[in-house]
Design an enzyme around this catalytic site. Structure first.
Site, PDB file in Angstrom:
ATOM      1  N   ASP A  90       6.165   2.297   6.445  1.00 53.07           N
ATOM      2  CA  ASP A  90       4.831   1.693   6.440  1.00 53.07           C
ATOM      3  C   ASP A  90       3.950   2.487   5.481  1.00 53.07           C
ATOM      4  OD1 ASP A  90       2.371   0.523   6.955  1.00 53.07           O
ATOM      5  OD2 ASP A  90       2.206   1.352   8.984  1.00 53.07           O
ATOM      6  N   HIS A  96       0.838  -1.202   0.000  1.00 54.74           N
ATOM      7  CA  HIS A  96       0.000   0.000   0.000  1.00 54.74           C
ATOM      8  C   HIS A  96       0.869   1.247   0.000  1.00 54.74           C
ATOM      9  CE1 HIS A  96       0.231   1.400   4.255  1.00 54.74           C
ATOM     10  NE2 HIS A  96       0.258   0.124   4.595  1.00 54.74           N
ATOM     11  N   ASP A 100       3.472  -6.153   3.797  1.00 51.14           N
ATOM     12  CA  ASP A 100       3.259  -5.006   4.684  1.00 51.14           C
ATOM     13  C   ASP A 100       4.313  -5.096   5.785  1.00 51.14           C
ATOM     14  OD1 ASP A 100       2.124  -2.778   6.044  1.00 51.14           O
ATOM     15  OD2 ASP A 100       0.116  -3.363   5.420  1.00 51.14           O
ATOM     16  N   GLU A 128      -4.959   2.268   2.537  1.00 45.57           N
ATOM     17  CA  GLU A 128      -4.925   1.147   3.481  1.00 45.57           C
ATOM     18  C   GLU A 128      -5.090   1.619   4.911  1.00 45.57           C
ATOM     19  OE1 GLU A 128      -3.071  -1.708   6.323  1.00 45.57           O
ATOM     20  OE2 GLU A 128      -2.498   0.355   5.883  1.00 45.57           O
ATOM     21  N   GLU A 129      -4.496   2.762   5.230  1.00 43.25           N
ATOM     22  CA  GLU A 129      -4.423   3.212   6.622  1.00 43.25           C
ATOM     23  C   GLU A 129      -5.783   3.564   7.226  1.00 43.25           C
ATOM     24  OE1 GLU A 129      -1.959   2.886   8.464  1.00 43.25           O
ATOM     25  OE2 GLU A 129      -0.167   2.858   7.197  1.00 43.25           O
ATOM     26  N   HIS A 182       4.531   3.869  12.836  1.00 42.59           N
ATOM     27  CA  HIS A 182       3.718   5.093  12.899  1.00 42.59           C
ATOM     28  C   HIS A 182       4.425   6.236  13.624  1.00 42.59           C
ATOM     29  CE1 HIS A 182      -0.496   3.505  11.650  1.00 42.59           C
ATOM     30  NE2 HIS A 182       0.483   2.941  10.952  1.00 42.59           N
TER      31      HIS A 182
END
Length: 355
Positions: A176, A64, A233, A210-211, A320
């Protein structure tokens, strides 16, 4: 610096927040086009490179493209900006961070301010929360903020860029999962450079959104209608302080890709991936997921009446944050594992559990 590493830095350092991935998708497509036979995008910006587009049997490898970010939510009369999340942005790391606010007039720099230590009450010190973190762009009024092009709904990203640690790790924001976009692009490059002729269609998918709930994967899975999907991922490296291996599992960056067992992961497909790993002597780690993987694997697995899907994860420290950290060796091993699987896979394989 090699061409692929230049691409990595350019792609990782570009801002591609959820819902605003277009600039990053263009960088990704420009890199991958020489390695594929065709490509297409969908209305929300997912990008797909295709090898053997005429083939009936379709295999997807997917990552993603989006990163977590913020939205301008409220501008005070004094010119301070309060935010809401766009994805799982972390309020705890915000104070003192530099940001870019993306506007129709261009990028406006700002900072997440925070009261000085001298004026905070140690007995009841405030911690960062969504209702007390704020951005300062050097304006003294709401009107001045608006004149600068900043309004409610503008998207905001952190300024941090990719660096290296000890020549063994990449560290930065948005690994990510744009590192996943890099890895699937490298698979396409290696297939081309090694002149590998696949007997099936390969769809290299860089999905958006995606998030916020696997939305891009849902859309593109419905469009492609694949027969098999391999998702890449990130997962947590749990060796760093303050992680619970009992709760989160035991995974170490540098010890290889993480292969997940769970309801959405097709056991027979997972076994094929493990067989390829063992054949090529690629180290791997195992994980288990409860109910769902929380990745685009779920969206592909439960699409189109059910698609055999599996997840290859890259162990990542400090997810994150702006210092997400991944092992260079693991990145190469994820690429190698996907490549090995594609070379080994027989499209006539019977995925039925019950015959």
């Amino acid at each position: 610096m090699d061409t692929n590493e230049k691409f990595l830095y350019k792609y990782l350092n570009n801002a591609s927040p959820t819902g605003f991935e277009a600039s990053g998708q263009q960088i990704w497509l420009d890199y991958i086009k020489p390695f594929v036979d065709d490509y297409f995008t969908d209305p929300y910006g997912s990008a797909v490179g295709v090898i053997n587009p005429e083939a009936e049997f379709k295999v997807v490898i997917e990552a993603h493209a989006d990163e977590i970010s913020w939205f301008v939510n409220y501008i005070t009369p004094e010119g301070y900006i309060y935010v809401i999340r766009n994805g799982g942005s972390d309020h705890m790391i915000a104070p003192s961070m530099r940001v870019n606010i993306h506007t129709d007039k261009g990028v406006v720099p700002g900072v997440f301010g925070w009261p000085a230590i001298h004026v905070r009450d140690k007995a009841k010190e405030e911690t960062p929360k969504m209702d007390n973190i704020f951005i300062d762009i050097g304006a003294r009024s709401k009107d001045e903020v608006l004149e600068m092009g900043v309004h409610v709904g503008c998207v905001i990203t952190f300024q941090d860029e990719l660096t290296e640690l000890n020549k063994k790790f990449y560290s930065g924001r948005a690994l990510d999962n744009r590192i996943g976009g890099y890895m699937i692009a490298e698979v396409a490059r290696m297939l081309k450079e090694e002149n590998v002729k696949l007997p099936f269609g390969l769809y290299i998918v860089n999905a958006v959104q995606e998030e916020i709930g696997l939305r891009g994967a849902e859309m593109i899975a419905a469009r492609i209608k694949p027969d098999v999907a391999i998702i890449t991922d990130v997962c947590h490296d749990t060796t760093a302080p303050m992680y619970s291996k009992i709760a989160s599992g035991d995974y170490t960056a540098g010890k290889g890709p993480v292969l997940t067992c769970g309801a959405a992961v097709h056991k027979k497909l997972l076994d094929l991936i493990i067989a390829s790993a063992r054949k090529e002597e690629i180290p791997f780690q195992r994980s288990a997921s409860s109910r769902s993987t929380g990745t685009d694997t779920d969206a592909f697995a439960y699409s189109n009446g059910g698609v055999p899907a599996a997840l290859i994860s890259l162990p990542l420290k400090y997810m994150h944050t702006t210092v997400e950290t991944a092992s260079k060796e693991d990145i190469e091993n994820v690429i190698g594992l996907m490549l090995a699987f594609l070379k080994d896979f027989d499209q006539k394989f019977d995925f039925r559990y019950i015959k």
